[in-house]
Design a protein around this motif. Structure first.
Motif, mmCIF file in Angstrom:
data_model
loop_
_atom_site.group_PDB
_atom_site.id
_atom_site.type_symbol
_atom_site.label_atom_id
_atom_site.label_comp_id
_atom_site.label_asym_id
_atom_site.label_seq_id
_atom_site.Cartn_x
_atom_site.Cartn_y
_atom_site.Cartn_z
ATOM 1 N N THR A 1 -19.746 14.297 49.983
ATOM 2 C CA THR A 1 -20.627 15.459 49.848
ATOM 3 C C THR A 1 -21.578 15.524 51.032
ATOM 4 O O THR A 1 -21.833 16.600 51.587
ATOM 5 N N GLY A 2 -22.107 14.373 51.436
ATOM 6 C CA GLY A 2 -23.014 14.316 52.574
ATOM 7 C C GLY A 2 -22.370 14.823 53.856
ATOM 8 O O GLY A 2 -23.010 15.510 54.651
ATOM 9 N N GLU A 3 -21.108 14.505 54.052
ATOM 10 C CA GLU A 3 -20.397 14.986 55.238
ATOM 11 C C GLU A 3 -20.239 16.503 55.203
ATOM 12 O O GLU A 3 -20.399 17.178 56.224
ATOM 13 N N LYS A 4 -19.960 17.065 54.014
ATOM 14 C CA LYS A 4 -19.861 18.526 53.877
ATOM 15 C C LYS A 4 -21.203 19.179 54.161
ATOM 16 O O LYS A 4 -21.291 20.163 54.900
ATOM 17 N N VAL A 5 -22.263 18.635 53.554
ATOM 18 C CA VAL A 5 -23.609 19.182 53.738
ATOM 19 C C VAL A 5 -24.021 19.072 55.206
ATOM 20 O O VAL A 5 -24.601 20.008 55.764
ATOM 21 N N SER A 6 -23.710 17.958 55.846
ATOM 22 C CA SER A 6 -24.037 17.790 57.264
ATOM 23 C C SER A 6 -23.379 18.869 58.111
ATOM 24 O O SER A 6 -24.000 19.419 59.025
ATOM 25 N N GLN A 7 -22.127 19.184 57.814
ATOM 26 C CA GLN A 7 -21.415 20.221 58.563
ATOM 27 C C GLN A 7 -22.072 21.589 58.361
ATOM 28 O O GLN A 7 -22.193 22.372 59.306
ATOM 29 N N VAL A 8 -22.485 21.872 57.132
ATOM 30 C CA VAL A 8 -23.161 23.142 56.847
ATOM 31 C C VAL A 8 -24.457 23.230 57.648
ATOM 32 O O VAL A 8 -24.747 24.248 58.287
ATOM 33 N N LEU A 9 -25.242 22.155 57.634
ATOM 34 C CA LEU A 9 -26.510 22.146 58.362
ATOM 35 C C LEU A 9 -26.291 22.225 59.871
ATOM 36 O O LEU A 9 -27.024 22.925 60.572
ATOM 37 N N LYS A 10 -25.274 21.543 60.359
ATOM 38 C CA LYS A 10 -24.954 21.617 61.789
ATOM 39 C C LYS A 10 -24.545 23.034 62.169
ATOM 40 O O LYS A 10 -24.869 23.512 63.251
ATOM 41 N N GLY A 11 -23.855 23.713 61.258
ATOM 42 C CA GLY A 11 -23.473 25.102 61.484
ATOM 43 C C GLY A 11 -24.672 26.034 61.587
ATOM 44 O O GLY A 11 -24.592 27.105 62.182
ATOM 45 N N GLU A 12 -25.792 25.608 61.042
ATOM 46 C CA GLU A 12 -27.041 26.376 61.126
ATOM 47 C C GLU A 12 -27.886 25.951 62.328
ATOM 48 O O GLU A 12 -29.010 26.413 62.497
ATOM 49 N N GLY A 13 -27.348 25.033 63.130
ATOM 50 C CA GLY A 13 -28.042 24.621 64.331
ATOM 51 C C GLY A 13 -28.914 23.382 64.185
ATOM 52 O O GLY A 13 -29.652 23.026 65.111
ATOM 53 N N PHE A 14 -28.850 22.714 63.034
ATOM 54 C CA PHE A 14 -29.647 21.503 62.833
ATOM 55 C C PHE A 14 -28.841 20.271 63.209
ATOM 56 O O PHE A 14 -27.648 20.194 62.935
ATOM 57 N N ASN A 15 -29.491 19.317 63.822
ATOM 58 C CA ASN A 15 -28.857 18.046 64.154
ATOM 59 C C ASN A 15 -29.087 17.109 62.969
ATOM 60 O O ASN A 15 -30.165 16.558 62.814
#
Length: 106
Positions: A39-53
Motif C-alpha cells: 500500500t505504501g508503494e502505491k501511495v508513494s507513487q500517487v504522491l510522486k505523481g503530484e510532485g512530492f518527493n
C-alpha cells in the motif's frame, strides 16, 4: 498570536512559543500512515505523481509503515489543514491516510 483550538493550532502555538519564524517558509514534513509496504508503494507513487518527493519507511519498533514528504511553506493553519485534506483525498482510495505533520527545528 492566536491559534485555533485544535491539534494543528496547538502544534503551531508550540512552534511559535519556541521562536520559529512564521514570516518565512519552513520545511513542513507531512506523514501518511499505510497498513503495509505494498500500500505504501502505491501511495508513494500517487504522491510522486503530484510532485512530492515521498519516502516510505517501516518503524523498527512498531513495524508500522509510513510515507512522508516535505513541503516548504509558511506556517499557516488553514494551509496546513488544506494540505492534510489533499493528502487524504489522494491517499484514502489507496489505503493510506494523513497522519500529522512536523517541522524541522534547528
Amino acid at each position: 498570536m492566536k491559534f485555533p483550538n485544535d491539534a494543528d493550532g496547538e502544534a503551531l502555538r508550540s512552534l511559535y512559543n519556541e521562536g520559529i519564524s512564521f514570516k518565512k517558509p519552513q520545511s513542513v514534513e507531512f506523514f501518511v500512515a499505510v497498513p503495509n509496504k505494498t500500500t505504501g508503494e502505491k501511495v508513494s507513487q500517487v504522491l510522486k505523481g503530484e510532485g512530492f518527493n515521498c519516502l516510505l519507511e517501516q518503524d523498527d519498533e512498531t513495524d508500522e509503515w509510513l510515507c512522508s514528504f516535505s513541503k516548504k511553506m509558511l506556517l499557516n493553519h488553514s494551509e496546513i489543514v488544506k494540505m492534510q485534506k489533499k493528502v487524504d483525498e489522494l491517499c484514502k482510495p489507496h489505503g493510506g491516510y494523513s497522519d500529522g505533520w512536523g517541522v524541522f527545528v534547528d
